[in-house]
Design a protein around this motif. Structure first.
Motif: not given
Length: 123
Positions: A84-86, A88, A112
């Motif tokens: 969903y979100h690489d 970071s 997460e």
């Protein structure tokens, strides 16, 4: 933790086959998993999220060991798990600086995974 799953075979494939979680029990309406040392139950439900949003609902693990965090990230990339979100880095330069990435399971539950550089910030 208990979450909705649109299909238990999909949930099994995601959590056991791809993420490497251990299956504890399986029933016609749910699977119970060892999710990195915590219990996760995927309940068969038609109430799974059809729209994906990180806030307010997501869950995951904060790793104490950077190596374990990095290994899970590499595994997710190798196995083609949807991100969903690489990866970071958040709060750079502050005491709560950490690395994070979000995965998405087949029922749009967001997971997460974090690693804090200062372990006092874990909780």
């Amino acid at each position: 933790m208990a979450i909705p799953a649109r299909d238990l075979d999909e949930a099994y494939d995601f959590y056991v086959t791809k993420l490497g979680c251990k299956l504890a029990r399986r029933y016609p309406d749910r699977i119970t998993l060892d999710f990195f040392g915590d219990q996760l139950v995927c309940h068969l439900s038609d109430r799974w999220d059809r729209e994906v949003s990180m806030y307010p609902r997501h869950f995951g693990i904060t790793f104490r060991d950077k190596k374990h965090f990095d290994n899970l990230y590499k595994l997710a990339k190798q196995r083609g798990i949807p991100f969903y979100h690489d990866l970071s880095r958040r709060f750079e330069g502050l005491i709560e600086e950490h690395e994070t990435f979000f995965l998405m399971d087949p029922s749009n539950n967001l997971l997460e995974f974090k690693y804090y550089f200062d372990d006092r910030m874990m909780y």
